[in-house]
Design a protein around this motif. Structure first.
Motif, short mmCIF file in Angstrom:
data_model
loop_
_atom_site.label_atom_id
_atom_site.label_comp_id
_atom_site.label_asym_id
_atom_site.label_seq_id
_atom_site.Cartn_x
_atom_site.Cartn_y
_atom_site.Cartn_z
N ARG A 61 75.90 30.39 59.82
CA ARG A 61 75.68 30.87 61.18
C ARG A 61 76.45 32.17 61.44
O ARG A 61 75.93 33.09 62.07
CB ARG A 61 76.11 29.81 62.20
CG ARG A 61 75.62 30.12 63.61
CD ARG A 61 76.09 29.07 64.61
NE ARG A 61 75.42 29.26 65.89
CZ ARG A 61 75.71 30.22 66.75
NH1 ARG A 61 76.69 31.09 66.48
NH2 ARG A 61 75.04 30.33 67.90
N THR A 62 77.69 32.26 60.93
CA THR A 62 78.48 33.47 61.11
C THR A 62 77.81 34.66 60.45
O THR A 62 77.70 35.75 61.05
CB THR A 62 79.89 33.28 60.53
OG1 THR A 62 80.55 32.23 61.25
CG2 THR A 62 80.71 34.55 60.63
N GLU A 63 77.34 34.48 59.23
CA GLU A 63 76.72 35.60 58.51
C GLU A 63 75.37 35.96 59.12
O GLU A 63 75.01 37.15 59.19
CB GLU A 63 76.57 35.24 57.03
CG GLU A 63 77.91 35.12 56.30
CD GLU A 63 77.77 34.89 54.81
OE1 GLU A 63 76.62 34.78 54.32
OE2 GLU A 63 78.81 34.84 54.12
N MET A 64 74.61 34.97 59.57
CA MET A 64 73.32 35.28 60.21
C MET A 64 73.54 36.03 61.52
O MET A 64 72.80 36.98 61.84
CB MET A 64 72.54 33.99 60.44
CG MET A 64 71.99 33.38 59.17
SD MET A 64 70.84 32.00 59.43
CE MET A 64 71.89 30.77 60.20
N THR A 99 72.80 42.07 55.26
CA THR A 99 72.03 40.88 54.93
C THR A 99 73.01 39.76 54.62
O THR A 99 74.00 39.99 53.91
CB THR A 99 71.13 41.14 53.70
OG1 THR A 99 70.19 42.15 54.03
CG2 THR A 99 70.38 39.88 53.29
N PRO A 100 72.82 38.56 55.14
CA PRO A 100 73.79 37.47 54.89
C PRO A 100 74.11 37.32 53.40
O PRO A 100 73.21 37.26 52.57
CB PRO A 100 73.07 36.24 55.44
CG PRO A 100 72.19 36.77 56.53
CD PRO A 100 71.71 38.10 56.02
N ASP A 101 75.39 37.24 53.11
CA ASP A 101 75.82 37.14 51.72
C ASP A 101 75.32 35.86 51.05
O ASP A 101 75.04 35.87 49.84
CB ASP A 101 77.35 37.17 51.63
CG ASP A 101 77.92 38.55 51.95
OD1 ASP A 101 77.18 39.55 51.82
OD2 ASP A 101 79.10 38.63 52.33
N SER A 156 74.25 39.58 60.76
CA SER A 156 73.04 40.30 60.36
C SER A 156 72.15 40.63 61.55
O SER A 156 71.67 41.76 61.69
CB SER A 156 72.26 39.45 59.34
OG SER A 156 71.07 40.09 58.95
N LEU A 157 71.94 39.67 62.43
CA LEU A 157 71.10 39.90 63.61
C LEU A 157 71.67 41.00 64.50
O LEU A 157 70.93 41.78 65.11
CB LEU A 157 70.96 38.61 64.41
CG LEU A 157 70.16 37.48 63.75
CD1 LEU A 157 70.28 36.21 64.58
CD2 LEU A 157 68.71 37.87 63.57
N ALA A 158 72.99 41.09 64.57
CA ALA A 158 73.64 42.09 65.42
C ALA A 158 73.38 43.51 64.95
O ALA A 158 73.61 44.47 65.71
CB ALA A 158 75.14 41.83 65.48
N CYS A 159 72.88 43.69 63.73
CA CYS A 159 72.58 45.04 63.22
C CYS A 159 71.37 45.65 63.91
O CYS A 159 71.19 46.87 63.87
CB CYS A 159 72.34 44.98 61.71
SG CYS A 159 73.78 44.55 60.73
#
Length: 329
Positions: free
Chosen positions: A102-105, A71-73, A108-111
């Motif tokens: 954007r990097t953290e999202m 989950t995005p930090d 997360s989506l790549a999971c």
């Protein structure tokens, strides 16, 4: 996969606790997202079910993988202050650097296979400013409806845990504190080994800033660790007494007793069928320990309570006069 943090003397002298309403909100949301994993919070889940049914949390669920992925930090970043307000933390979330968001999202989506290329995933990444704004709005809505009404009780549980851990450190040093945080945490020869979901290479390392320790009502049975750079290394662990929060009802004194003593004092007196400490009562009633202590002093001076020391705690219990007053005899 475990994460091992080798703590320097600077790290050990800078270990600290914090209570974060924002982190608690997102731990609660993760609990809702993964509620099928276990039944420990069943009572809370039943209580909030009607409220949850009226919320559209789909944009948040996009970044809270149900199988336990990243989950995005920035949604629940470790606080900079020990006791921040929700409003201050929400303002910090809204001001998140968009490149970082954007990097953290994207991570997360790549999971979830295929989610990055889906229309919802592409739309979220193409407009990070709008996505951060929507996620912040939903987080505020979740806080106001799910946690804010019960926050005094939540905070009392978390404060009681910190008080207990602080006594551990005072009695046995940091060894006693760190070795007892959670069965899944190992503290050996200056190294703290934590369970970690994801790639340890992404996690922040101990760098002299110390370890931030945060108790949580909702994280059980897990430990959350491994916030990525630039966040301070953080461990979110299950708070002691959280089961009591979910299962113990707040005592309800008679209306006559409440009119006589005041509602808070009457509730404290009615709830002392068995002896309890100031910390236990604060947690149970959702009051600050200082408030409970002041009420107990008045009740004790009136002859309605007695006290005795047990180890490091002072336990309060009703006297026969207190029993008679509660029973209405």
């Amino acid at each position: 996969m475990p994460l091992t943090l080798s703590l320097s003397p600077d790290d050990l002298t800078r270990c600290r606790f914090a209570i974060s309403p924002l982190c608690q909100t997102h731990e609660a949301l993760r609990m809702l997202r993964r509620s099928g994993r276990h039944g420990y919070h069943r009572a809370w889940l039943r209580r909030v079910a009607p409220t949850v049914a009226g919320l559209d949390l789909a944009p948040l669920w996009l970044f809270i993988p149900p199988a336990g992925g990243y989950t995005p930090d920035f949604l629940g970043a470790p606080p900079e202050e020990p006791y921040p307000s929700f409003e201050d933390e929400l303002a910090r979330l809204r001001a998140t650097d968009l490149d970082r968001a954007r990097t953290e999202m994207a991570r997360s989506l790549a999971c979830t296979p295929g989610l990055t290329e889906s229309p919802r995933g592409r739309a979220a990444l193409d407009d990070p400013a709008g996505t951060v704004r929507r996620l912040a709005d939903l987080t505020e809505q979740a806080w106001q409806t799910l946690l804010a009404p019960d926050w005094p009780r939540h905070r009392a549980v978390l404060e009681a845990d910190i008080a207990h851990r602080s006594r551990q450190a005072a009695d046995g040093g940091l060894d006693a504190l760190l070795a007892d945080l959670h069965p899944g945490i190992d503290w050996t020869d200056g190294s703290l080994t934590l369970p970690l979901l994801g790639d340890p290479a992404e996690a922040q390392r101990a760098d002299g800033r110390g370890i931030l320790l945060m108790p949580s009502v909702f994280v059980w049975p897990d430990v959350v660790s491994g916030f990525a750079r630039p966040w301070q290394p953080t461990v979110i662990y299950p708070a002691r007494g959280m089961g009591e929060f979910n299962t113990t009802p707040v005592p309800r004194p008679s209306e006559a007793l409440a009119r006589l003593l005041g509602r808070q004092r009457a509730a404290l007196l009615a709830g002392l069928g068995t002896p309890a400490s100031t910390t236990d009562l604060a947690r149970r009633h959702g009051l600050a320990p200082s408030t409970v202590s002041a009420h107990l002093s008045v009740l004790r001076e009136a002859g309605l309570l007695g006290s005795r020391r047990q180890g490091h705690h002072v336990l309060y219990g009703r006297t026969p006069l207190g029993d008679a007053l509660v029973d209405g005899t």
